[in-house]
Motif scaffolding. Structure first.
Motif, PDB file in Angstrom:
ATOM      1  N   ARG A 135       0.835  -1.212   0.000  1.00 31.07           N
ATOM      2  CA  ARG A 135       0.000   0.000   0.000  1.00 31.07           C
ATOM      3  C   ARG A 135       0.865   1.256   0.000  1.00 31.07           C
ATOM      4  O   ARG A 135       0.589   2.214  -0.748  1.00 31.07           O
ATOM      5  CB  ARG A 135      -0.915  -0.004   1.230  1.00 31.07           C
ATOM      6  N   ASN A 136       1.912   1.266   0.816  1.00 26.28           N
ATOM      7  CA  ASN A 136       2.802   2.430   0.869  1.00 26.28           C
ATOM      8  C   ASN A 136       3.435   2.720  -0.490  1.00 26.28           C
ATOM      9  O   ASN A 136       3.453   3.871  -0.954  1.00 26.28           O
ATOM     10  CB  ASN A 136       3.899   2.203   1.908  1.00 26.28           C
ATOM     11  N   LEU A 174       2.392   1.781  -3.442  1.00 24.53           N
ATOM     12  CA  LEU A 174       1.374   2.177  -4.418  1.00 24.53           C
ATOM     13  C   LEU A 174       1.009   3.654  -4.251  1.00 24.53           C
ATOM     14  O   LEU A 174       0.852   4.380  -5.245  1.00 24.53           O
ATOM     15  CB  LEU A 174       0.130   1.296  -4.246  1.00 24.53           C
ATOM     16  N   ILE A 175       0.887   4.124  -3.008  1.00 28.60           N
ATOM     17  CA  ILE A 175       0.576   5.538  -2.763  1.00 28.60           C
ATOM     18  C   ILE A 175       1.714   6.425  -3.274  1.00 28.60           C
ATOM     19  O   ILE A 175       1.475   7.477  -3.892  1.00 28.60           O
ATOM     20  CB  ILE A 175       0.331   5.774  -1.256  1.00 28.60           C
ATOM     21  N   VAL A 225      -6.491  -4.092  -1.399  1.00 27.75           N
ATOM     22  CA  VAL A 225      -5.635  -2.955  -1.052  1.00 27.75           C
ATOM     23  C   VAL A 225      -5.694  -1.891  -2.148  1.00 27.75           C
ATOM     24  O   VAL A 225      -5.767  -0.685  -1.857  1.00 27.75           O
ATOM     25  CB  VAL A 225      -4.185  -3.431  -0.818  1.00 27.75           C
ATOM     26  N   ILE A 226      -5.688  -2.310  -3.416  1.00 27.72           N
ATOM     27  CA  ILE A 226      -5.773  -1.346  -4.520  1.00 27.72           C
ATOM     28  C   ILE A 226      -7.096  -0.586  -4.457  1.00 27.72           C
ATOM     29  O   ILE A 226      -7.136   0.647  -4.593  1.00 27.72           O
ATOM     30  CB  ILE A 226      -5.605  -2.072  -5.872  1.00 27.72           C
ATOM     31  N   GLN A 232      -8.919  -0.073  -1.853  1.00 26.78           N
ATOM     32  CA  GLN A 232      -8.913   0.779  -0.669  1.00 26.78           C
ATOM     33  C   GLN A 232      -8.120   2.059  -0.906  1.00 26.78           C
ATOM     34  O   GLN A 232      -8.534   3.145  -0.481  1.00 26.78           O
ATOM     35  CB  GLN A 232      -8.323   0.014   0.520  1.00 26.78           C
ATOM     36  N   VAL A 233      -6.984   1.961  -1.589  1.00 30.56           N
ATOM     37  CA  VAL A 233      -6.183   3.145  -1.904  1.00 30.56           C
ATOM     38  C   VAL A 233      -6.970   4.095  -2.804  1.00 30.56           C
ATOM     39  O   VAL A 233      -6.968   5.324  -2.605  1.00 30.56           O
ATOM     40  CB  VAL A 233      -4.850   2.739  -2.563  1.00 30.56           C
ATOM     41  N   ASP A 268      -9.437   5.902  -0.700  1.00 29.51           N
ATOM     42  CA  ASP A 268      -8.788   6.920   0.132  1.00 29.51           C
ATOM     43  C   ASP A 268      -8.545   8.203  -0.663  1.00 29.51           C
ATOM     44  O   ASP A 268      -8.764   9.309  -0.151  1.00 29.51           O
ATOM     45  CB  ASP A 268      -7.467   6.380   0.678  1.00 29.51           C
ATOM     46  N   PHE A 269      -8.085   8.069  -1.894  1.00 27.78           N
ATOM     47  CA  PHE A 269      -7.840   9.257  -2.712  1.00 27.78           C
ATOM     48  C   PHE A 269      -9.154   9.952  -3.074  1.00 27.78           C
ATOM     49  O   PHE A 269      -9.223  11.192  -3.056  1.00 27.78           O
ATOM     50  CB  PHE A 269      -7.080   8.870  -3.987  1.00 27.78           C
ATOM     51  N   PRO A 302      -3.637  10.918   0.962  1.00 32.46           N
ATOM     52  CA  PRO A 302      -3.117   9.717   1.641  1.00 32.46           C
ATOM     53  C   PRO A 302      -1.596   9.681   1.568  1.00 32.46           C
ATOM     54  O   PRO A 302      -0.987  10.105   0.581  1.00 32.46           O
ATOM     55  CB  PRO A 302      -3.737   8.558   0.844  1.00 32.46           C
ATOM     56  N   PRO A 345       2.136   7.351   2.935  1.00 32.42           N
ATOM     57  CA  PRO A 345       2.631   6.068   3.478  1.00 32.42           C
ATOM     58  C   PRO A 345       2.726   6.123   5.003  1.00 32.42           C
ATOM     59  O   PRO A 345       2.910   7.183   5.597  1.00 32.42           O
ATOM     60  CB  PRO A 345       4.017   5.938   2.828  1.00 32.42           C
TER      61      PRO A 345
END
Length: 498
Positions: A32-33, A35-36, A108-109, A111-112, A115-116, A140, A142
């Motif tokens: 996740r970190n 990817l962000i 996770v994708i 969810q990211v 978040d954005f 968002p 990391p």
């Protein structure tokens, strides 16, 4: 029958079992970190966020099989043309292979992306109403895995299988987590969540259960005022039901203990960090080990606080709804100003520490959730001026005009001096009564004609500690008994109320 989605939380035990789950969750958090970081740097270089789910998953997949090939190839070309982005994409693919569970990666994708999008919505709200925010929303970012306190992923039916009294959850290829289900658990699980909180690991089983829909046995309403030392003060329209106050001192004391213990740990951690930074101590690795042990202790302490609060708040909500259902209530009105005022509240260092740290919103949401089973409606009400206004004043007019001269009373600490009857009442009970009047849009309630009942409700509440509420009190013990000398309302006041 009412179909209700429910969650069964099971705590994971065993050192090896916890290690397997924790390693997977930390790998997902690291994915996740990265990817962000990739999405943020792409925006800095090319002026847009690549937030299409199909494209993002295609970037980490071996081959792209989606229907947005033109857009995908454009994003991929932009990434490969920049050495730093290209290297970051390779690391992202390597991390995905290490996770070895495409279902959790997809979660996770998604969810990211959510978040954005939440960040974009917050920015729009900030531009429209900046006074509602303490500062501008931030995108968002990391999170350091070393200090990761809270992380969860959800898996669909492809990530687990139910066999008898066991649930087998796939973590990676060849690695599984077996969870024992409760006795006689025959319901079908629709999804599972793996959760890390502090040093604890949990498995949430999401399932649907047919619940018998109940209808309220009466037409009464109740008003609830939320506070700190007196957490819930309740006044009922039922003339035979005593008012009662549920103490918040046990939760307040527990919260104070938690704050002191955490402060001790953080003080020790700060001392160790300063020693490491100065470099005076030769064996810095020993100091780092001690620092890591203290960090783990802090996580264990936070996890203990969450379990303790969740357990007690669930019990409070369940017992409260049981009592109100048995005594014929249909609607509950709850003051909401105490919940909203916590945002940016400044009541002094000590009060802030006590008030802001206690999850009142969580309690209200639990009451709403459990009230659905009983068919009881829960309404949040503006409680401004309610605990400072006489039960015989027009509280709706006061809220509209903010004219304190119409309150016909004065609050002094936890007491309310009523200038209509020249009597002293319990201020929080007056607040609960007025919350009920505002919510029901009534100037007078059914028991106003009998002032001895009104006095009993506002002067003599039943005070309940948590242990009394959970194990001793019953609907029969809340019945009003005895008598009081009659007092007459001054001429003209009932006519003013209509």
């Amino acid at each position: 029958m009412l179909s209700s989605k429910r969650v069964l939380t099971i705590r994971v035990g065993g050192k090896e079992r916890k290690r397997k789950v924790r390693t997977l969750l930390l790998d997902l958090a690291h994915f996740r970190n990265m990817l962000i970081i990739l999405i943020t740097k792409y925006k800095e270089l090319y002026g847009m966020y690549p937030l299409h789910q199909s494209i993002l998953y295609g970037l980490v997949a071996k081959t792209y099989t989606g229907k947005y090939r033109q857009e995908f190839e454009k994003v991929l070309k932009n990434i490969e043309s920049n050495p730093k982005l290209g290297e970051l994409l390779k690391k992202l693919k390597t991390q995905k292979e290490r996770i070895d569970n495409p279902h959790y990666v997809q979660y996770v994708i998604r969810q990211v992306i959510r978040d954005f999008k939440s960040f974009f919505k917050a920015v729009e709200n900030f531009r429209a109403n900046p006074e509602r925010f303490k500062e501008a929303p931030r995108p968002p970012k990391p999170k350091k895995l070393r200090y990761l306190m809270n992380f969860s992923v959800e898996g669909n039916a492809n990530t687990f299988k139910q066999e008898g009294d066991k649930l087998i959850i796939k973590l990676r290829n060849g690695k599984y987590l077996k969870v024992k289900l409760p006795k006689d658990f025959s319901l079908r699980v629709s999804s599972v969540r793996l959760k890390l909180f502090g040093n604890d690991l949990y498995v949430d089983l999401v399932y649907e259960q047919e619940v018998e829909a109940r209808n309220p046995v009466g037409e009464y309403t109740a008003g609830i005022d939320i506070g700190l030392d007196e957490m819930l003060s309740l006044v009922s329209e039922n003339p035979n039901l005593k008012s009662f106050v549920i103490s918040g001192k046990e939760i307040k004391a527990f919260n104070q203990w938690f704050n002191k213990e955490r402060a001790k740990l953080r003080s020790q951690m700060d001392c160790l960090k300063n020693e490491i930074k100065r470099g005076d101590y030769k064996d810095t690795k020993k100091l780092e080990r001690k620092l890591r042990e203290l960090e783990i202790k802090e996580k264990v302490l936070s996890a203990h606080r969450k379990r303790w609060l969740d357990n007690n708040l669930h019990k409070i909500a369940r017992k409260l709804l049981d009592l109100l259902y048995e005594t014929g209530h249909k609607v509950i009105y709850i003051g909401k100003n105490a919940l909203e005022s916590k945002n940016g509240v400044n009541l002094g260092k000590r009060t802030n520490q006590n008030f802001v740290s206690i999850p009142f919103r969580r309690l209200v949401e639990l009451i709403k959730y459990k009230a659905q089973q009983y068919g009881i409606e829960v309404v949040e009400v503006d409680e401004s001026y309610t605990s400072k206004t006489s039960p015989f004043a027009n509280v709706m007019e006061i809220q509209r005009t903010k004219n304190k001269e119409l309150c016909y009373g004065e609050r002094m600490g936890n007491l309310f001096k009523d200038k209509v009857l020249n009597k002293v009442f319990h201020a929080d009970l007056v607040g609960a009564l007025n919350i009920m009047r505002v919510g029901a849009k009534l100037l007078r309630l059914s028991f106003y004609e009998n002032l001895k009942i009104l006095f009993i409700k506002l002067c003599n509440p039943l005070r309940l500690k948590l242990i009394d509420l959970f194990y001793k009190v019953s609907s029969e013990s809340l019945w009003i008994g005895g008598s009081r000398q009659g007092v007459s309302v001054p001429a003209g006041w009932m006519e003013k109320l209509g």
